[in-house]
Design a protein around this motif. Structure first.
Motif, PDB file in Angstrom:
ATOM      1  N   VAL A  64      35.611 -28.087  12.207  1.00  0.00           N
ATOM      2  CA  VAL A  64      34.471 -27.333  12.726  1.00  0.00           C
ATOM      3  C   VAL A  64      33.171 -28.053  12.368  1.00  0.00           C
ATOM      4  CG1 VAL A  64      35.642 -25.101  12.718  1.00  0.00           C
ATOM      5  CG2 VAL A  64      34.403 -25.845  10.697  1.00  0.00           C
ATOM      6  N   LEU A  65      32.157 -27.873  13.204  1.00  0.00           N
ATOM      7  CA  LEU A  65      30.911 -28.615  13.005  1.00  0.00           C
ATOM      8  C   LEU A  65      29.867 -27.839  12.218  1.00  0.00           C
ATOM      9  CD1 LEU A  65      30.623 -30.371  16.475  1.00  0.00           C
ATOM     10  CD2 LEU A  65      31.590 -31.239  14.351  1.00  0.00           C
ATOM     11  N   GLY A  66      29.796 -26.522  12.381  1.00  0.00           N
ATOM     12  CA  GLY A  66      28.821 -25.719  11.661  1.00  0.00           C
ATOM     13  C   GLY A  66      29.494 -24.851  10.608  1.00  0.00           C
ATOM     14  N   ALA A  67      28.718 -24.402   9.636  1.00  0.00           N
ATOM     15  CA  ALA A  67      29.267 -23.636   8.518  1.00  0.00           C
ATOM     16  C   ALA A  67      29.973 -22.354   8.952  1.00  0.00           C
ATOM     17  CB  ALA A  67      28.158 -23.300   7.526  1.00  0.00           C
ATOM     18  N   THR A  68      29.509 -21.716  10.017  1.00  0.00           N
ATOM     19  CA  THR A  68      30.147 -20.472  10.467  1.00  0.00           C
ATOM     20  C   THR A  68      30.806 -20.603  11.832  1.00  0.00           C
ATOM     21  OG1 THR A  68      28.069 -19.678  11.423  1.00  0.00           O
ATOM     22  CG2 THR A  68      28.529 -19.055   9.129  1.00  0.00           C
ATOM     23  N   ASP A  69      30.847 -21.809  12.368  1.00  0.00           N
ATOM     24  CA  ASP A  69      31.484 -22.023  13.665  1.00  0.00           C
ATOM     25  C   ASP A  69      32.954 -21.605  13.603  1.00  0.00           C
ATOM     26  OD1 ASP A  69      29.142 -23.025  14.643  1.00  0.00           O
ATOM     27  OD2 ASP A  69      29.864 -25.063  14.969  1.00  0.00           O
ATOM     28  N   LEU A  70      33.374 -20.828  14.595  1.00  0.00           N
ATOM     29  CA  LEU A  70      34.764 -20.417  14.788  1.00  0.00           C
ATOM     30  C   LEU A  70      35.333 -19.622  13.605  1.00  0.00           C
ATOM     31  CD1 LEU A  70      35.958 -23.740  16.441  1.00  0.00           C
ATOM     32  CD2 LEU A  70      35.135 -21.674  17.589  1.00  0.00           C
ATOM     33  N   ASP A  71      34.460 -18.941  12.843  1.00  0.00           N
ATOM     34  CA  ASP A  71      34.948 -18.089  11.750  1.00  0.00           C
ATOM     35  C   ASP A  71      35.884 -17.020  12.296  1.00  0.00           C
ATOM     36  OD1 ASP A  71      33.639 -19.362   9.706  1.00  0.00           O
ATOM     37  OD2 ASP A  71      32.125 -17.804   9.406  1.00  0.00           O
ATOM     38  N   VAL A  72      36.935 -16.735  11.567  1.00  0.00           N
ATOM     39  CA  VAL A  72      37.916 -15.722  11.951  1.00  0.00           C
ATOM     40  C   VAL A  72      37.702 -14.492  11.077  1.00  0.00           C
ATOM     41  CG1 VAL A  72      40.375 -15.182  12.152  1.00  0.00           C
ATOM     42  CG2 VAL A  72      39.561 -17.504  12.635  1.00  0.00           C
TER      43      VAL A  72
END
Length: 110
Positions: free
Chosen positions: A33-41
């Motif tokens: 993932v590229l950002g700290a919260t990108d695609l968080d589940v």
């Protein structure tokens, strides 16, 4: 060994999607993932049930074919994923995985 240096080389050159993916691999160095919260589940926001929400975001994914570079994945909205029921009674840990299949390199489907 084949050496390929044609990426955006000359006017009129044909650039293959693989060349762009290899460029991503050279710039970003690894998949993920590229950002700290990108695609968080997280647990489903609209009330608990057997599903999870995957946040919007970006990541880079490598194909099973190691020389094909990194495939960019962009999700612009929350995606809800259903989780299959569990009946064994033992502790369970689930994982969400983004995977790329590319028929150009012998995968069964895109």
């Amino acid at each position: 060994m084949t050496v390929d240096s044609a990426f955006l080389e000359n006017a009129g050159a044909v650039n293959h999607a693989r060349d762009f993916r290899r460029f991503f691999a050279g710039v970003f160095l690894s998949e993920g993932v590229l950002g700290a919260t990108d695609l968080d589940v997280t647990q489903r926001a609209a009330g608990a049930n057997m599903s999870v929400d995957v946040a919007a975001g970006k990541c880079l994914i490598s194909d099973a074919q190691t020389v094909q570079g990194l495939y960019p994945l962009v999700s612009d909205a929350v995606t809800n994923l259903a989780i299959a029921s569990h009946s064994s009674g033992s502790t369970r840990i689930d994982i969400v995985v983004a995977r790329v299949n590319d028929t150009e390199y012998a995968d069964a489907s895109n």
